[in-house]
Design a protein around this motif. Structure first.
Motif, PDB file in Angstrom:
ATOM      1  N   ILE A  79      16.727  18.084   5.389  1.00 59.29           N
ATOM      2  CA  ILE A  79      17.470  18.614   4.235  1.00 59.29           C
ATOM      3  C   ILE A  79      16.568  19.529   3.411  1.00 59.29           C
ATOM      4  N   PHE A  80      15.267  19.255   3.409  1.00 57.80           N
ATOM      5  CA  PHE A  80      14.354  20.118   2.643  1.00 57.80           C
ATOM      6  C   PHE A  80      14.157  21.458   3.347  1.00 57.80           C
TER       7      PHE A  80
ATOM      8  N   ASN B 140       5.945   8.729  -0.987  1.00 58.66           N
ATOM      9  CA  ASN B 140       6.422   7.534  -0.306  1.00 58.66           C
ATOM     10  C   ASN B 140       6.273   7.707   1.195  1.00 58.66           C
TER      11      ASN B 140
ATOM     12  N   HIS C   5       6.649  14.946   1.286  1.00 54.07           N
ATOM     13  CA  HIS C   5       6.743  15.610  -0.016  1.00 54.07           C
ATOM     14  C   HIS C   5       6.049  14.790  -1.087  1.00 54.07           C
TER      15      HIS C   5
ATOM     16  N   PHE D 230      10.965  22.192  -5.999  1.00 51.86           N
ATOM     17  CA  PHE D 230      12.295  22.264  -6.613  1.00 51.86           C
ATOM     18  C   PHE D 230      12.591  20.944  -7.313  1.00 51.86           C
ATOM     19  N   HIS D 231      13.561  20.974  -8.225  1.00 52.16           N
ATOM     20  CA  HIS D 231      13.905  19.782  -9.002  1.00 52.16           C
ATOM     21  C   HIS D 231      14.625  18.757  -8.132  1.00 52.16           C
ATOM     22  N   ASP D 232      14.266  17.495  -8.338  1.00 54.63           N
ATOM     23  CA  ASP D 232      14.929  16.416  -7.616  1.00 54.63           C
ATOM     24  C   ASP D 232      16.393  16.337  -8.072  1.00 54.63           C
ATOM     25  N   ILE D 233      17.276  16.099  -7.132  1.00 57.45           N
ATOM     26  CA  ILE D 233      18.715  16.054  -7.437  1.00 57.45           C
ATOM     27  C   ILE D 233      19.076  14.813  -8.247  1.00 57.45           C
TER      28      ILE D 233
ATOM     29  N   HIS E 256       6.236  13.815  -5.205  1.00 55.23           N
ATOM     30  CA  HIS E 256       7.041  13.815  -6.423  1.00 55.23           C
ATOM     31  C   HIS E 256       6.095  14.085  -7.601  1.00 55.23           C
TER      32      HIS E 256
ATOM     33  N   ILE F 261      16.907  23.558   2.340  1.00 59.95           N
ATOM     34  CA  ILE F 261      16.665  24.165   1.015  1.00 59.95           C
ATOM     35  C   ILE F 261      15.730  25.365   1.170  1.00 59.95           C
TER      36      ILE F 261
ATOM     37  N   GLY G 205      10.283   3.169   0.349  1.00 64.12           N
ATOM     38  CA  GLY G 205      11.548   3.761  -0.087  1.00 64.12           C
ATOM     39  C   GLY G 205      11.708   5.218   0.281  1.00 64.12           C
ATOM     40  N   GLN G 206      10.959   5.679   1.277  1.00 62.63           N
ATOM     41  CA  GLN G 206      11.133   7.079   1.701  1.00 62.63           C
ATOM     42  C   GLN G 206      12.534   7.264   2.264  1.00 62.63           C
ATOM     43  N   THR G 207      13.208   8.301   1.784  1.00 62.23           N
ATOM     44  CA  THR G 207      14.577   8.562   2.240  1.00 62.23           C
ATOM     45  C   THR G 207      14.695   9.909   2.955  1.00 62.23           C
ATOM     46  N   VAL G 208      13.807  10.826   2.639  1.00 60.10           N
ATOM     47  CA  VAL G 208      13.818  12.133   3.311  1.00 60.10           C
ATOM     48  C   VAL G 208      12.540  12.236   4.136  1.00 60.10           C
TER      49      VAL G 208
ATOM     50  N   LEU H  34       9.943  18.061  -6.764  1.00 58.15           N
ATOM     51  CA  LEU H  34       9.435  17.737  -5.428  1.00 58.15           C
ATOM     52  C   LEU H  34       8.622  18.922  -4.919  1.00 58.15           C
TER      53      LEU H  34
HETATM   54  P1  5GP Z   1      11.779   9.931  -1.059  1.00 59.62           P
HETATM   55  O1  5GP Z   1      12.572   8.724  -1.439  1.00 59.62           O
HETATM   56  O2  5GP Z   1      11.973  10.325   0.381  1.00 59.62           O
HETATM   57  O3  5GP Z   1      10.331   9.817  -1.446  1.00 59.62           O
HETATM   58  O4  5GP Z   1      12.323  11.099  -1.974  1.00 59.62           O
HETATM   59  C1  5GP Z   1      13.362  11.925  -1.605  1.00 59.62           C
HETATM   60  C2  5GP Z   1      13.894  12.564  -2.874  1.00 59.62           C
HETATM   61  O5  5GP Z   1      14.669  13.670  -2.505  1.00 59.62           O
HETATM   62  C3  5GP Z   1      14.764  11.627  -3.702  1.00 59.62           C
HETATM   63  O6  5GP Z   1      14.216  11.468  -4.997  1.00 59.62           O
HETATM   64  C4  5GP Z   1      16.115  12.345  -3.722  1.00 59.62           C
HETATM   65  O7  5GP Z   1      16.770  12.257  -4.968  1.00 59.62           O
HETATM   66  C5  5GP Z   1      15.744  13.777  -3.396  1.00 59.62           C
HETATM   67  N1  5GP Z   1      16.788  14.516  -2.691  1.00 59.62           N
HETATM   68  C6  5GP Z   1      17.499  14.081  -1.609  1.00 59.62           C
HETATM   69  N2  5GP Z   1      18.362  15.028  -1.207  1.00 59.62           N
HETATM   70  C7  5GP Z   1      18.180  16.087  -2.044  1.00 59.62           C
HETATM   71  C8  5GP Z   1      18.790  17.372  -2.127  1.00 59.62           C
HETATM   72  O8  5GP Z   1      19.669  17.748  -1.348  1.00 59.62           O
HETATM   73  N3  5GP Z   1      18.342  18.192  -3.113  1.00 59.62           N
HETATM   74  C9  5GP Z   1      17.357  17.829  -3.985  1.00 59.62           C
HETATM   75  N4  5GP Z   1      17.013  18.725  -4.914  1.00 59.62           N
HETATM   76  N5  5GP Z   1      16.773  16.622  -3.933  1.00 59.62           N
HETATM   77  C10 5GP Z   1      17.171  15.758  -2.975  1.00 59.62           C
END
Ligand code: 5GP
Length: 114
Positions: free
Chosen positions: A5-6, A87, A100, A28-31, A102, A9, A93-96, A40
């Motif tokens: 997803i990044f 993360n 990256h 870019f700003h976190d959503i 924060h 972007i 809690g890594q989701t992406v 991020l």
């Molecule tokens: P993680 O949890 O992997 O360390 O952080 C991923 C971050 O990416 C989360 O804080 C989440 O809010 C942010 N994020 C996920 N999808 C998007 C998106 O499409 N756009 C932006 N700007 N941030 C996103």
């Protein structure tokens, strides 16, 4: 492999509020911000997690940290303070899964390290 997803972007396939970009990285700003400033910093190279980073990525990772510092100054949180978080994998809690950093600041952050 599908691009992250990044990367979407980076390629302007999906929108984001971009604060900084150069040939190596984007910020870019976190959503879903967890603080008034939540940006991020993402290397353009798709590295899944810190586990996949190698010695070749040393300068790139340092470059991202210096971008974070530059943004902290730009956002006027360098003196008040800020936190840099990365993360790695499920328990953190890594989701992406595109490495990256924060950058968090603009309020008194809770000291919750786990
Ligand atoms: P993680 O949890 O992997 O360390 O952080 C991923 C971050 O990416 C989360 O804080 C989440 O809010 C942010 N994020 C996920 N999808 C998007 C998106 O499409 N756009 C932006 N700007 N941030 C996103």
């Amino acid at each position: 492999m599908a691009s992250s997803i990044f990367t979407k972007i980076i390629n302007r396939e999906i929108p984001a509020k971009i604060e900084y970009e150069d040939e190596l990285a984007i910020a870019f700003h976190d959503i879903q911000p967890h603080a008034p400033i939540h940006i991020l910093i993402v290397p353009k190279k798709e590295i899944e997690t810190l586990n996949q980073a190698t010695i070749e990525d040393m300068n790139l990772l340092g470059h991202c940290l210096l971008i974070a510092k530059k943004l902290a100054v730009l956002k006027n949180i360098d003196k008040s303070g800020y936190r840099i978080v990365m993360n790695c994998n499920r328990d953190a809690g890594q989701t992406v899964f595109h490495l990256h950093f924060h950058l968090l600041g603009g309020k008194q952050l809770q000291l919750n390290l786990g």
